[in-house]
Design an enzyme around this catalytic site. Structure first.
Site, short mmCIF file in Angstrom:
data_model
loop_
_atom_site.label_atom_id
_atom_site.label_comp_id
_atom_site.label_asym_id
_atom_site.label_seq_id
_atom_site.Cartn_x
_atom_site.Cartn_y
_atom_site.Cartn_z
N GLU A 79 5.62 -0.53 13.31
CA GLU A 79 6.58 0.30 14.04
C GLU A 79 5.93 1.66 14.18
O GLU A 79 5.55 2.27 13.19
CB GLU A 79 7.86 0.39 13.21
CG GLU A 79 8.95 1.11 13.93
CD GLU A 79 9.99 1.62 12.94
OE1 GLU A 79 10.43 0.86 12.07
OE2 GLU A 79 10.33 2.81 13.05
N GLY A 133 4.56 3.92 10.75
CA GLY A 133 3.78 5.15 10.69
C GLY A 133 3.30 5.55 12.06
O GLY A 133 3.96 5.32 13.07
N GLY A 136 -1.21 2.44 13.20
CA GLY A 136 -0.73 1.10 13.55
C GLY A 136 -1.70 0.36 14.45
O GLY A 136 -2.01 -0.82 14.22
N ARG A 144 1.00 5.98 15.55
CA ARG A 144 0.46 5.07 16.57
C ARG A 144 -1.02 4.81 16.29
O ARG A 144 -1.50 3.68 16.42
CB ARG A 144 0.64 5.72 17.94
CG ARG A 144 0.21 4.86 19.08
CD ARG A 144 0.67 5.50 20.37
NE ARG A 144 0.25 4.76 21.52
CZ ARG A 144 0.73 4.95 22.75
NH1 ARG A 144 1.65 5.87 22.95
NH2 ARG A 144 0.32 4.24 23.77
N GLU A 191 5.14 10.94 21.90
CA GLU A 191 6.03 11.35 20.80
C GLU A 191 5.54 12.64 20.13
O GLU A 191 4.36 12.76 19.79
CB GLU A 191 6.09 10.24 19.75
CG GLU A 191 7.00 10.54 18.57
CD GLU A 191 6.94 9.48 17.46
OE1 GLU A 191 7.99 9.02 17.05
OE2 GLU A 191 5.81 9.14 17.02
N CYS A 206 11.93 7.86 13.69
CA CYS A 206 11.33 7.27 14.89
C CYS A 206 12.41 6.97 15.92
O CYS A 206 12.12 6.61 17.04
CB CYS A 206 10.56 6.02 14.55
SG CYS A 206 11.60 4.88 13.72
N LYS A 235 0.91 -1.17 0.00
CA LYS A 235 0.00 0.00 0.00
C LYS A 235 0.94 1.21 0.00
O LYS A 235 1.60 1.50 0.99
CB LYS A 235 -0.89 -0.05 1.25
CG LYS A 235 -1.45 1.28 1.73
CD LYS A 235 -2.46 1.90 0.77
CE LYS A 235 -3.03 3.19 1.34
NZ LYS A 235 -2.09 4.32 1.34
#
Ligand SMILES: NC(=O)C1=CN([C@@H]2O[C@H](COP(=O)(O)OP(=O)(O)OC[C@H]3O[C@@H](n4cnc5c(N)ncnc54)[C@H](OP(=O)(O)O)[C@@H]3O)[C@@H](O)[C@H]2O)C=CC1
Ligand SMILES: O=C(O)CCC(=O)C(=O)O
Length: 523
Positions: free
Chosen positions: A265, A241, A246, A243, A392, A302, A184
């Site tokens: 991740e 990408g 994910g 949180r 983050e 990240c 994707k």
């Protein structure tokens, strides 16, 4: 090499009429040619059907053939040269040197997985011979190897348009494992994605791979990605990408009639510990190096050092003074997308208005597409009162927590969520403190560094780019380095099968791969 804006279904270009989308130049917001096709439901269906059809053929090819395929992809990517780097620069706003390095990392990791296939260690081949006359019951003959899971969906990451995107680490490790891949594509860099997809499609043709081994699908909104993750033929997902994204995919995958693993991740603030003697010895150098790591690539890593912890001392003041001076000189840098810039600015504004946090420095102002670096401080006591500031902020902003004692520092650490990395700056005299921290950091993070900075992940056999949630969805895995192949494999044991039915690596005699036979390692 002219871009066509087409999708790739089973390694063939496919155009979709209807509304398309354009990339925009990250630095100016100007639309870039051409218009890219948006996938429709039948594209998801076709890609999944092709991947499923390719799977039994691809999974059972000799390892050498898959290795040659990976190397052919690497060669095709290298051959794209500046065409690829320039388009990636336009779409991402990342600098030339960074993207040249990332291109080499991308082809390099494909070649590393080719080597991994030839070594065959990943198969974990084990043979336990039968003992027919064992008492009180005979022991059967058992043989084990790892096999690929099936078709894998990979979500390209915005912040590494090459090394974590169409032919990035997730794709390389899944293809090495024997899994067809449906990517994707990230809507921020469709031209870069098309160039790399073209390279994979040429490698498919040159090495005679089944066409369904690769597809690239674009589509804005969450519809296409969700449809892919829900498809019963898909057996695992790789993602880098946010949180939110994910965890949404984790929930979707877990709620399928047949749940599948999602290797996502997501977010990490990568705590850095400045131990007292190291800080005393080189406060100024550490302050400068910290800001260099923080602001690399506009902080869009990240692995960037988003949190620094140290004990109150005059040396900490010297560190802060050096870091403040360095931040003030940092030019604003283009961020990947307007959405990522806005999220960054919101995060900085949140910190700026939070009681207990002080903005001690910011970088220079820049164009509308640029993010300004920012440095904040707070006390350990304030952090303990409100640990939500450990969330983050994706970009070049970082928080220094000044702790009154080691116990306070340990209390701060106990409030942190799972991390990709934890870094210790230490001298010999700090060893005792470091030894106290180490077991805590092992539980916290996937990679522990000494006297370095976490940005820039080396791609090697011994690398771990993973960590407990929310840094990743599954802290038992890594998305960088050769161990990443494990995510797309599962073990099968063969009990008392006739030799003619056994895979070559499990037959008696020299199999050319490392094995454990009756408890003893061979090769
Ligand atoms: N920790 C890290 O490594 C990184 C973190 N980020 C964080 O993510 C933020 C946004 O960046 P971005 O790269 O766009 O990341 P997103 O997580 O928003 O998107 C990444 C990919 O996942 C897809 N996606 C996201 N949510 C869903 C969902 N619910 N269902 C199906 N597909 C979904 C997106 O598709 P579509 O575009 O079609 O919606 C896109 O292809 C950044 O501001 C940053 O905070 C970003 C990059 C790396
Ligand atoms: O630091 C690196 O090289 C990798 C960082 C990364 O994986 C990411 O930012 O998504």
């Amino acid at each position: 090499m002219a871009l066509t804006g087409e999708l790739f279904i089973a390694s063939k270009r496919v155009r979709r009429d209807g509304p398309g989308f354009q990339a925009v130049a990250a630095s100016t917001g100007t639309p870039l040619e051409p218009s890219f096709s948006m996938a429709v439901r039948e594209d998801v269906e076709a890609a999944a059907a092709a991947a499923e059809a390719a799977f039994p053929v691809y999974a059972n090819l000799p390892r050498e053939k898959r290795a040659a395929f990976l190397e052919a992809i690497a060669d095709e990517i290298d051959a794209l040269g500046e065409t690829l780097t320039e388009r990636a620069m336009q779409e991402s706003g990342l600098p030339h040197a960074r993207l040249t390095g990332e291109r080499g990392r991308t082809s390099g990791q494909l070649r590393l997985f080719a080597r991994e296939l030839r070594l065959g260690e990943y198969l974990r081949a084990r043979i336990d011979h039968a003992i027919p006359d064992r008492q009180p019951a005979p022991k059967p003959d058992l043989r084990l190897r790892m096999i690929p899971l099936g078709p894998v969906v990979v979500f390209g990451a915005s912040n590494f348009p090459l090394a974590f995107s169409v032919a990035g680490g997730d794709t390389a490790s899944a293809l090495a494992a024997g899994c067809p891949v449906i990517v994707k594509g990230h809507s921020a860099h469709p031209g870069t994605s098309e160039l790399v997809a073209g390279a994979i499609a040429r490698a498919v043709e040159k090495t005679g791979m089944p066409a369904g081994v690769f597809s690239l699908i674009n589509g804005a909104g969450n519809e296409v990605g969700s449809a892919l993750v829900s498809d019963p033929r898909v057996k695992a997902v790789g993602f880098t990408g946010s949180r939110g994204g994910g965890t949404a995919l984790m929930k979707l995958a877990a709620s399928r009639p047949v749940p599948i693993p999602v290797y996502a991740e997501m977010s990490s603030i990568n705590p850095v510990f400045l131990l007292p003697h190291a800080l005393e010895a080189r406060a100024e150098a550490l302050g400068k190096a910290y800001i260099a790591s923080l602001t690399m690539g506009a902080g869009q890593f990240c692995t960037n050092p988003g949190l620094v912890l140290a004990l109150e001392s005059p040396a900490l003041d010297r560190f802060l003074a050096a870091a403040t001076e360095a931040v003030s000189g940092v030019a604003a840098q283009t961020m990947l997308t307007p959405g990522i810039l806005k999220a960054y600015e919101n995060g900085v504004a949140r910190w700026a208005s939070a009681p207990g946090l002080t903005r001690v420095a910011q970088g220079q102002e820049g164009a509308a597409s640029c993010g300004r670096a920012a440095l904040f401080t707070m006390t350990g006591a304030d952090f303990i009162a409100d640990p939500s500031h450990a969330e983050e902020v994706f970009g070049a902003a970082s928080l220094l927590v000044r702790c009154a004692s080691l116990d306070e520092l340990l209390a701060v650490v106990s409030l942190l969520e799972g991390q990709l990395t934890a870094t210790l700056h230490l001298d010999d005299v700090d060893t005792e403190t470091a030894a106290r921290l180490l077991p805590i950091l092992e539980r916290l993070a996937g990679r522990i560094l000494a006297n370095g900075w976490p940005t820039g992940v080396e791609v090697t056999d011994a690398q771990v780019h993973g960590g407990p949630f929310p840094s990743t969805a599954d802290g038992r895995s890594t998305s960088v380095g050769t161990l990443a192949i494990d995510r797309f494999l599962r073990p099968v044991a063969y009990q008392d099968l006739p030799a003619a039915l056994l895979p070559a690596e499990l037959r008696d005699g020299d199999a050319g791969v490392p094995r454990r036979i009756d408890g003893k390692p061979t090769l």
